[in-house]
Scaffold this motif. Structure first.
Motif, short mmCIF file in Angstrom:
data_model
loop_
_atom_site.label_atom_id
_atom_site.label_comp_id
_atom_site.label_asym_id
_atom_site.label_seq_id
_atom_site.Cartn_x
_atom_site.Cartn_y
_atom_site.Cartn_z
N ALA A 28 3.43 -0.50 9.04
CA ALA A 28 2.07 -0.59 8.18
C ALA A 28 2.51 -0.88 6.83
O ALA A 28 3.46 -0.62 6.27
CB ALA A 28 1.49 0.61 8.27
N LEU A 29 1.62 -1.74 6.14
CA LEU A 29 2.01 -2.33 4.75
C LEU A 29 0.88 -1.23 4.08
O LEU A 29 -0.25 -1.14 4.21
CB LEU A 29 1.39 -3.65 4.42
N VAL A 30 1.38 -0.66 2.82
CA VAL A 30 0.56 0.51 2.26
C VAL A 30 0.65 0.11 0.76
O VAL A 30 1.64 -0.29 0.16
CB VAL A 30 1.27 1.78 2.55
N ILE A 31 -0.58 0.34 0.25
CA ILE A 31 -0.74 0.15 -1.17
C ILE A 31 -0.63 1.73 -1.81
O ILE A 31 -1.55 2.49 -1.26
CB ILE A 31 -1.94 -0.47 -1.73
N TYR A 32 0.30 2.09 -2.66
CA TYR A 32 0.33 3.57 -2.98
C TYR A 32 0.47 3.60 -4.63
O TYR A 32 0.93 2.68 -5.09
CB TYR A 32 1.65 4.02 -2.42
N PRO A 33 0.25 4.78 -5.10
CA PRO A 33 0.57 5.07 -6.56
C PRO A 33 1.95 5.09 -7.07
O PRO A 33 2.45 5.84 -6.34
CB PRO A 33 -0.47 6.10 -6.91
N THR A 34 2.31 4.99 -8.18
CA THR A 34 3.46 5.30 -8.94
C THR A 34 3.30 5.85 -10.27
O THR A 34 2.05 6.05 -10.66
CB THR A 34 4.63 4.16 -8.77
N ASP A 35 4.29 6.06 -11.02
CA ASP A 35 4.07 6.75 -12.55
C ASP A 35 3.64 5.47 -13.33
O ASP A 35 3.70 5.59 -14.61
CB ASP A 35 5.51 7.44 -12.93
N THR A 36 3.92 4.23 -12.71
CA THR A 36 3.53 3.11 -13.70
C THR A 36 2.17 2.40 -13.09
O THR A 36 1.01 2.82 -13.59
CB THR A 36 4.53 1.95 -13.76
N VAL A 37 2.40 1.44 -12.27
CA VAL A 37 1.23 0.59 -11.50
C VAL A 37 1.29 0.98 -10.15
O VAL A 37 2.22 1.45 -9.60
CB VAL A 37 1.49 -0.92 -11.83
N TYR A 38 0.19 0.36 -9.30
CA TYR A 38 -0.03 0.67 -7.86
C TYR A 38 1.09 -0.31 -7.32
O TYR A 38 1.32 -1.56 -7.97
CB TYR A 38 -1.30 0.27 -7.52
N GLY A 39 1.96 0.19 -6.20
CA GLY A 39 2.63 -0.71 -5.55
C GLY A 39 2.37 -1.11 -4.09
O GLY A 39 1.62 -0.34 -3.49
N LEU A 40 2.86 -2.23 -3.80
CA LEU A 40 2.71 -2.39 -2.12
C LEU A 40 4.08 -2.37 -1.36
O LEU A 40 4.97 -2.70 -1.98
CB LEU A 40 2.28 -3.97 -2.20
N GLY A 41 4.13 -1.13 -0.45
CA GLY A 41 5.34 -0.91 0.12
C GLY A 41 5.38 -1.03 1.68
O GLY A 41 4.05 -0.96 2.19
N CYS A 42 6.60 -0.74 2.18
CA CYS A 42 6.80 -0.68 3.62
C CYS A 42 8.10 0.06 3.88
O CYS A 42 8.72 0.14 3.07
CB CYS A 42 6.69 -2.00 4.47
N ASP A 43 8.40 0.42 5.18
CA ASP A 43 9.67 1.25 5.58
C ASP A 43 10.74 0.01 5.33
O ASP A 43 10.64 -1.00 5.78
CB ASP A 43 9.19 1.60 7.15
N ILE A 44 11.79 0.73 4.62
CA ILE A 44 13.02 -0.29 4.37
C ILE A 44 13.70 -0.64 5.77
O ILE A 44 14.28 -1.73 5.79
CB ILE A 44 13.68 0.61 3.69
N THR A 45 13.19 0.10 6.88
CA THR A 45 13.97 -0.32 8.04
C THR A 45 13.12 -1.30 8.97
O THR A 45 13.67 -1.58 10.01
CB THR A 45 14.23 0.93 8.72
#
Length: 205
Positions: A28-45
């Motif tokens: 899954a591709l997930v948009i999630y919050p950080t301490d700056t801006v929202y990020g788009l992320g996935c599993d590194i593996t």
């Protein structure tokens, strides 16, 4: 359609984080919050998921400047070359925080990044992001959510993010309005720390 999941940083829902992490393990591709801006992320593996993000960003995966979102400095030795005590103290002093530190990569980098000599490491000061990495059990490959607007570089409203990215990602974590200033990027592979981009984090290290 992307699933929208409401989470609160003050009281993180471990059950939901566990469910999102499981989905990421499955690509899954997930948009999630950080301490700056929202990020788009996935599993590194997950190579296929990384390649999907690269296609969305319009770059080749092996040349993309994605960040590795870690939950602590304990992940450093997994993907970076040995660092001296001065560099480690600098990292420990400023992380978790709104910084991306560029370090030399090692041979343990995922296959898709084997040609890259450096890696951007982030440990955001955000309970949801950190909790997600912990549930996942390894770093998240991440990139910032950019905006087409010429004035606002980043989208801050999660409902607008969900609307725009609805058909591109699997999950959008709604944690309220995000920031609109990216992380400060510092290159630590040079003889002296080199400022690459001034962002939310102070440049006085």
């Amino acid at each position: 359609m992307a699933e929208i999941i409401k989470l609160y940083e003050e009281k993180t829902d471990q059950k939901q984080l566990r469910r999102i992490a499981k989905a990421m393990k499955e690509g899954a591709l997930v948009i999630y919050p950080t301490d700056t801006v929202y990020g788009l992320g996935c599993d590194i593996t997950n190579k296929e998921a990384i390649e999907k993000i690269a296609r969305i960003k319009g770059v080749k995966s092996d040349k993309a400047n994605f960040s590795f979102i870690c939950d602590s400095l304990s992940n450093l030795s997994d993907y970076t070359s040995q660092i001296d005590s001065g560099t480690f103290k600098l990292l420990k002093r400023n992380l978790p925080g709104p910084y991306t530190f560029i370090l030399s990569g090692n041979n343990n980098l995922p296959g898709i990044f084997k040609k890259k000599k450096t890696v951007g490491i982030r440990v955001p000061d955000n309970a949801i992001a950190i909790g997600l990495v912990k549930e996942l059990g390894n770093p998240i490959i991440s990139t910032s959510i950019k905006d087409d607007d010429e004035v606002l570089e980043y989208t801050t409203d999660p409902s607008l993010i969900a609307e725009k990215w609805d058909k591109l990602v699997d999950i959008v974590i709604d944690a309220g309005f995000g920031g609109n200033i990216g992380s400060t990027v510092i290159d630590l592979t040079t003889p002296e720390p080199t400022l690459i981009r001034e962002g939310k984090g102070s440049t006085e290290l």
